[in-house]
Design a protein around this motif. Structure first.
Motif, PDB file in Angstrom:
ATOM      1  N   TYR A   3       0.866  -1.182   0.000  1.00  0.00           N
ATOM      2  CA  TYR A   3       0.000   0.000   0.000  1.00  0.00           C
ATOM      3  C   TYR A   3       0.902   1.231   0.000  1.00  0.00           C
ATOM      4  CZ  TYR A   3      -3.906  -3.027   1.315  1.00  0.00           C
ATOM      5  OH  TYR A   3      -4.867  -4.010   1.346  1.00  0.00           O
ATOM      6  N   LYS A   4       0.482   2.262  -0.711  1.00  0.00           N
ATOM      7  CA  LYS A   4       1.267   3.485  -0.834  1.00  0.00           C
ATOM      8  C   LYS A   4       0.640   4.637  -0.056  1.00  0.00           C
ATOM      9  CE  LYS A   4       3.324   2.438  -5.351  1.00  0.00           C
ATOM     10  NZ  LYS A   4       4.700   2.342  -4.793  1.00  0.00           N
ATOM     11  N   ASN A   5       1.511   5.531   0.393  1.00  0.00           N
ATOM     12  CA  ASN A   5       1.102   6.793   1.019  1.00  0.00           C
ATOM     13  C   ASN A   5       0.157   6.590   2.208  1.00  0.00           C
ATOM     14  OD1 ASN A   5       2.578   8.488  -0.785  1.00  0.00           O
ATOM     15  ND2 ASN A   5       0.996   8.120  -2.340  1.00  0.00           N
ATOM     16  N   ILE A   6       0.546   5.703   3.103  1.00  0.00           N
ATOM     17  CA  ILE A   6      -0.210   5.483   4.336  1.00  0.00           C
ATOM     18  C   ILE A   6       0.259   6.495   5.382  1.00  0.00           C
ATOM     19  CG2 ILE A   6      -0.712   3.863   6.202  1.00  0.00           C
ATOM     20  CD1 ILE A   6      -1.991   3.090   3.556  1.00  0.00           C
ATOM     21  N   THR A   7      -0.680   7.244   5.938  1.00  0.00           N
ATOM     22  CA  THR A   7      -0.355   8.217   6.980  1.00  0.00           C
ATOM     23  C   THR A   7      -0.417   7.540   8.349  1.00  0.00           C
ATOM     24  OG1 THR A   7      -1.233  10.068   5.694  1.00  0.00           O
ATOM     25  CG2 THR A   7      -1.032  10.387   8.068  1.00  0.00           C
ATOM     26  N   ILE A   8       0.635   7.704   9.121  1.00  0.00           N
ATOM     27  CA  ILE A   8       0.672   7.156  10.483  1.00  0.00           C
ATOM     28  C   ILE A   8       0.028   8.184  11.409  1.00  0.00           C
ATOM     29  CG2 ILE A   8       2.133   6.242  12.308  1.00  0.00           C
ATOM     30  CD1 ILE A   8       2.090   4.604   9.679  1.00  0.00           C
ATOM     31  N   HIS A   9      -1.080   7.783  12.032  1.00  0.00           N
ATOM     32  CA  HIS A   9      -1.842   8.751  12.823  1.00  0.00           C
ATOM     33  C   HIS A   9      -1.670   8.572  14.328  1.00  0.00           C
ATOM     34  CE1 HIS A   9      -4.841   5.593  13.584  1.00  0.00           C
ATOM     35  NE2 HIS A   9      -4.844   5.345  12.290  1.00  0.00           N
ATOM     36  N   ASP A  10      -0.929   7.554  14.744  1.00  0.00           N
ATOM     37  CA  ASP A  10      -0.747   7.348  16.180  1.00  0.00           C
ATOM     38  C   ASP A  10       0.408   6.378  16.411  1.00  0.00           C
ATOM     39  OD1 ASP A  10      -1.217   7.684  18.853  1.00  0.00           O
ATOM     40  OD2 ASP A  10      -3.254   6.869  18.837  1.00  0.00           O
ATOM     41  N   ASN A  11       0.867   6.319  17.654  1.00  0.00           N
ATOM     42  CA  ASN A  11       1.787   5.262  18.085  1.00  0.00           C
ATOM     43  C   ASN A  11       1.138   4.503  19.225  1.00  0.00           C
ATOM     44  OD1 ASN A  11       4.016   7.356  16.921  1.00  0.00           O
ATOM     45  ND2 ASN A  11       4.760   5.238  16.844  1.00  0.00           N
ATOM     46  N   ALA A  12       1.294   3.183  19.223  1.00  0.00           N
ATOM     47  CA  ALA A  12       0.550   2.338  20.143  1.00  0.00           C
ATOM     48  C   ALA A  12       1.460   1.592  21.100  1.00  0.00           C
ATOM     49  CB  ALA A  12      -0.291   1.341  19.348  1.00  0.00           C
ATOM     50  N   TYR A  13       0.872   1.140  22.214  1.00  0.00           N
ATOM     51  CA  TYR A  13       1.561   0.241  23.139  1.00  0.00           C
ATOM     52  C   TYR A  13       1.985  -1.004  22.372  1.00  0.00           C
ATOM     53  CZ  TYR A  13       2.516  -2.345  27.434  1.00  0.00           C
ATOM     54  OH  TYR A  13       3.123  -3.060  28.448  1.00  0.00           O
ATOM     55  N   GLY A  14       3.215  -1.407  22.577  1.00  0.00           N
ATOM     56  CA  GLY A  14       3.779  -2.483  21.784  1.00  0.00           C
ATOM     57  C   GLY A  14       4.832  -1.970  20.834  1.00  0.00           C
ATOM     58  N   GLY A  15       4.869  -0.628  20.637  1.00  0.00           N
ATOM     59  CA  GLY A  15       5.938  -0.023  19.851  1.00  0.00           C
ATOM     60  C   GLY A  15       5.614   0.220  18.402  1.00  0.00           C
ATOM     61  N   TYR A  16       4.357   0.111  18.018  1.00  0.00           N
ATOM     62  CA  TYR A  16       3.983   0.233  16.611  1.00  0.00           C
ATOM     63  C   TYR A  16       3.443   1.624  16.278  1.00  0.00           C
ATOM     64  CZ  TYR A  16       4.131  -4.884  16.607  1.00  0.00           C
ATOM     65  OH  TYR A  16       4.530  -6.192  16.723  1.00  0.00           O
ATOM     66  N   GLY A  17       3.704   2.049  15.015  1.00  0.00           N
ATOM     67  CA  GLY A  17       2.951   3.148  14.440  1.00  0.00           C
ATOM     68  C   GLY A  17       1.638   2.591  13.916  1.00  0.00           C
ATOM     69  N   VAL A  18       0.591   3.414  13.939  1.00  0.00           N
ATOM     70  CA  VAL A  18      -0.735   2.950  13.534  1.00  0.00           C
ATOM     71  C   VAL A  18      -1.198   3.723  12.305  1.00  0.00           C
ATOM     72  CG1 VAL A  18      -3.109   2.527  14.261  1.00  0.00           C
ATOM     73  CG2 VAL A  18      -1.267   2.511  15.964  1.00  0.00           C
ATOM     74  N   GLY A  19      -1.555   3.004  11.253  1.00  0.00           N
ATOM     75  CA  GLY A  19      -2.130   3.598  10.053  1.00  0.00           C
ATOM     76  C   GLY A  19      -3.475   2.965   9.756  1.00  0.00           C
ATOM     77  N   THR A  20      -4.139   3.484   8.732  1.00  0.00           N
ATOM     78  CA  THR A  20      -5.443   2.945   8.336  1.00  0.00           C
ATOM     79  C   THR A  20      -5.446   2.685   6.837  1.00  0.00           C
ATOM     80  OG1 THR A  20      -6.534   4.208  10.100  1.00  0.00           O
ATOM     81  CG2 THR A  20      -7.943   3.318   8.348  1.00  0.00           C
ATOM     82  N   LEU A  21      -5.839   1.467   6.452  1.00  0.00           N
ATOM     83  CA  LEU A  21      -5.924   1.106   5.036  1.00  0.00           C
ATOM     84  C   LEU A  21      -7.198   1.666   4.421  1.00  0.00           C
ATOM     85  CD1 LEU A  21      -4.792  -2.637   5.332  1.00  0.00           C
ATOM     86  CD2 LEU A  21      -3.370  -0.612   4.901  1.00  0.00           C
ATOM     87  N   ASP A  22      -7.309   1.620   3.108  1.00  0.00           N
ATOM     88  CA  ASP A  22      -8.496   2.133   2.407  1.00  0.00           C
ATOM     89  C   ASP A  22      -9.766   1.451   2.890  1.00  0.00           C
ATOM     90  OD1 ASP A  22      -6.857   3.781   0.975  1.00  0.00           O
ATOM     91  OD2 ASP A  22      -6.748   2.469  -0.784  1.00  0.00           O
ATOM     92  N   SER A  23      -9.639   0.199   3.308  1.00  0.00           N
ATOM     93  CA  SER A  23     -10.800  -0.573   3.782  1.00  0.00           C
ATOM     94  C   SER A  23     -11.262  -0.141   5.160  1.00  0.00           C
ATOM     95  CB  SER A  23     -10.438  -2.057   3.826  1.00  0.00           C
ATOM     96  OG  SER A  23      -9.398  -2.280   4.774  1.00  0.00           O
TER      97      SER A  23
END
Length: 368
Positions: A3-23
């Motif tokens: 997937y291209k051009n995914i915006t990371i809108h948060d960081n979560a417990y566990g150390g991950y950045g969080v994005g949202t797919l088109d779905s």
């Protein structure tokens, strides 16, 4: 799938950045930072969310640290928040706590404690292989060979280098340093050392858990123990080597301190605390001590309180509980389990593990 051009809108417990797919499905991406725009590849697709990896960093976040302290920040499984500016790391952890406890009425954080994010670790585990040492690459068993780790004490690193010279095959060793710079390792003849605090001597070992932030240990001791009244009878569960016990003993009338680990209880007894009795007991078993206590102090592992301890709390209803936790998820679960009887009176966050996603919290609970 990419997937291209995914915006990371948060960081979560566990150390991950969080994005949202088109779905609309959330995707969790290691080493991504809130504000990044990234091209990603899905590595694991679950029903309600996915995991991915960064293929290209299209636009870096303003929250990224432009002066990385380690060349392995985007590989090593240790410092998953290490590429984020430190002040922002602290804010992210505050937000994680607020999100986690949003079901708790009137939840707020009274104070946040943090200090130098480098060279703070005085206890660690290091992997060795044929003259090399390091850590695993994130989510793999692939060893990253390093020559230094900037979050670990320099004295420990020097001892690690000496051991690595003669290492053959693969092994993993634990290290701990006392406040005088003495480093003890699993393979040393004497498996423990003293650690002098302002409240007296503790005894620490690389084989058992000890608080490991040289800059915040005393602040954590003082803050957590000050939440209980003086001259009380205190039941302390998951007491470990007596890190909090030695401080509680200065103002308490009496203490019964309990831990499942017989080895750590042996260390705790070496502190010779006059008004405390230490016992080894498996707290997953039914527990009803022959000890009249006013207050309860608990510092469980990441698994949180056992069902037996929850039953003890509901049966005895101590006047106040101090709960020290390294896992906000199980801490929230436990507090909800006793929320019929207790409410949060004070709540503090300690960043005991800078550059990681780990969060230490201290809550004082009082009867409603």
């Amino acid at each position: 799938m990419q997937y291209k051009n995914i915006t990371i809108h948060d960081n979560a417990y566990g150390g991950y950045g969080v994005g949202t797919l088109d779905s609309g499905k959330k995707v969790f991406i290691p080493f991504a930072v809130k504000g990044d725009i990234v091209d990603i590849e899905i590595t694991e697709d679950k029903k309600s969310f996915s995991y991915g990896i960064i293929k290209s960093l299209i636009k870096p976040s303003e929250l990224r640290d432009n002066k990385p302290y380690c060349p392995f920040l985007n590989e090593c499984g240790g410092c998953l928040f290490g590429n984020i500016k430190y002040e922002e790391q602290v804010r992210i952890k505050e937000n994680i706590l607020k999100y986690n406890f949003n079901e708790i009425e009137n939840f707020h954080i009274d104070n946040v404690f943090y200090a130098n994010p480098l060279r703070y670790r005085i206890k660690c585990s290091i992997k060795f292989k044929d003259g090399r040492f390091g850590f695993y690459k994130f989510n793999t068993r692939e060893l990253i060979s390093i020559s230094d780790c900037p979050v670990i004490s320099e004295n420990i690193i020097e001892k690690v280098k000496d051991i690595a010279k003669g290492s053959v095959g693969f092994t993993e060793l634990n290290f701990i340093e006392n406040n005088e710079g003495k480093v003890v390792c699993d393979i040393d003849n004497i498996g423990y050392t003293n650690y002098t605090t302002k409240f007296g001597d503790l005894f620490v070992s690389p084989k058992v858990f000890s608080q490991s932030n040289r800059y915040l240990n005393t602040q954590l001791q003082e803050t957590a123990t000050s939440l209980l009244p003086e001259k009380g009878n205190i039941l302390e569960l998951y007491c470990g080597n007596g890190f909090f016990t030695i401080t509680l003993s200065k103002t308490a009338k009496s203490i019964l301190a309990v831990d499942f680990d017989r080895e750590v209880i042996k260390l705790a007894k070496k502190s010779n605390i006059d008004n405390c009795k230490f016992i080894a007991y498996d707290l997953t078993r039914p527990f009803s001590p022959n000890f009249q206590f006013d207050s309860l102090f608990v510092d469980p592992s990441r698994q949180g309180l056992s069902k037996s301890v929850i039953r003890l709390i509901k049966n005895k209803l101590p006047k106040e509980i101090v709960y020290v936790s390294c896992n906000p998820t199980t801490m929230k679960r436990d507090i909800k389990n006793i929320s019929e009887f207790y409410k949060i009176d004070k709540f503090y966050m300690f960043d005991m593990f800078p550059n990681t996603y780990h969060i230490e919290s201290v809550a004082k609970l009082v009867l409603k």
